[in-house]
Design a protein around this motif. Structure first.
Motif, short mmCIF file in Angstrom:
data_model
loop_
_atom_site.label_atom_id
_atom_site.label_comp_id
_atom_site.label_asym_id
_atom_site.label_seq_id
_atom_site.Cartn_x
_atom_site.Cartn_y
_atom_site.Cartn_z
N CYS A 147 4.14 -2.09 8.18
CA CYS A 147 4.10 -1.73 6.70
C CYS A 147 4.18 -0.14 6.68
O CYS A 147 3.52 0.50 7.37
CB CYS A 147 2.84 -2.26 5.87
SG CYS A 147 2.96 -4.13 5.77
N ARG A 251 7.16 -7.39 -2.54
CA ARG A 251 6.30 -7.17 -1.25
C ARG A 251 7.44 -6.75 -0.12
O ARG A 251 6.69 -6.05 0.68
CB ARG A 251 5.59 -8.51 -1.10
CG ARG A 251 4.44 -8.83 -2.13
CD ARG A 251 3.81 -10.01 -1.41
NE ARG A 251 3.02 -9.99 -0.42
CZ ARG A 251 2.17 -10.97 -0.16
NH1 ARG A 251 2.12 -12.18 -0.59
NH2 ARG A 251 1.33 -10.70 1.04
N ALA A 254 7.44 -3.16 1.00
CA ALA A 254 6.47 -2.51 1.96
C ALA A 254 6.43 -2.67 3.49
O ALA A 254 5.75 -2.10 4.47
CB ALA A 254 4.88 -3.02 1.50
N LEU A 255 7.61 -3.50 3.82
CA LEU A 255 7.71 -3.90 5.09
C LEU A 255 8.77 -2.68 6.10
O LEU A 255 9.70 -2.23 5.24
CB LEU A 255 8.44 -5.23 5.41
CG LEU A 255 7.69 -6.31 4.90
CD1 LEU A 255 8.72 -7.49 4.81
CD2 LEU A 255 6.42 -6.42 5.65
#
Length: 260
Positions: A147, A251, A254-255
């Motif tokens: 992340c 989400r 965030a990777l």
């Protein structure tokens, strides 16, 4: 050239040179000439954008440029100039669009994805020569790279600030947040208010002025192999941001890159 915004002791900022607001074609033409022929190692240009829902669905209000050799910060009033921000030619013949798209002129962003999405969608700008600081931080890690970190966390952990500078940056950040963050009672519409409130000017300036400090911290830790990976992943981010299905919220943002 546009006049500098007066500073004050209550609005401390990271550069000794007050920011300049660029809001006319004449100013833009002069700025474009100023941005040419600068050193490329370390990079001379550090860029950030502000707007309302900064993306293909939103708008760009301000584009900030910090010029490392001179220590000067420019706030380009994209709301006022619109496409003239990018199409106005300097006396040397180039436009700001040419500079943004040049692969031979390095530009440093922190998480370029939404900025690139907005620039491409609204002004057909294909960013080139991008070094993404968020990826540089990720590449320096000796622990999990699953992340990415946000800018505030990178500044808190890695920015080489003095105690006074850190307090000044945090105070400027807080004043800006109170004006534009809905959860603080603000509104992103403040970025479209003219004249720009001084607290917004210094919020924008301080955010971009910290980027070269982070670049120096991360660059000295990177091997040549990881530097190349950062270049490649930065290009991938730009390409992804221009795709029809790109979504800059969620989400998945965030990777880190696959395989890192």
């Amino acid at each position: 050239m546009a006049e500098s915004v007066p500073g004050s002791s209550s609005r401390a900022h990271l550069s000794e040179t007050p920011p300049k607001v660029i809001d006319s074609q004449a100013d833009m033409s002069e700025l474009v000439d100023t941005l040419q022929g600068l050193p490329i190692e370390p990079p001379s240009l550090y860029i950030d954008l502000e707007g309302i829902n900064l993306s293909r669905q939103g708008t760009i209000a301000i584009l900030q440029v910090f010029v490392r050799p001179s220590g000067q910060t420019y706030l380009i009033d994209v709301k006022e100039l619109q496409d003239k921000s990018f199409s106005t030619r300097g006396e040397k013949g180039l436009t700001f669009k040419d500079i943004l798209e040049s692969e031979s002129i390095p530009k440093v962003f922190f998480d370029v994805r939404n900025d690139s999405d907005a620039l491409y969608s609204h002004f057909k700008i294909h960013l080139g020569g991008i070094q993404d600081l968020q990826l540089m931080e990720l590449a320096t890690r000796t622990f999990s790279r699953r992340c990415v970190n946000g800018l505030s966390k990178c500044i808190e952990r890695d920015a080489p600030f003095s105690y006074t500078e850190r307090n000044a940056w945090m105070q400027s950040k807080e004043r800006g947040l109170r004006l534009f963050a809905p959860e603080r009672g603000g509104s992103y519409e403040v970025f479209t208010q003219r004249p720009l409130p001084d607290d917004i000017i210094y919020y924008c300036a301080n955010d971009v002025q910290v980027l070269p400090r982070l670049w120096t911290q991360y660059n000295k830790k990177l091997t040549s192999v990881w530097k190349e990976k950062v270049w490649d992943a930065s290009r991938d981010r730009v390409k992804l941001s221009q795709s029809p299905t790109f979504d800059g919220k969620g989400r998945h943002m965030a990777l880190g890159p696959k395989g890192w």
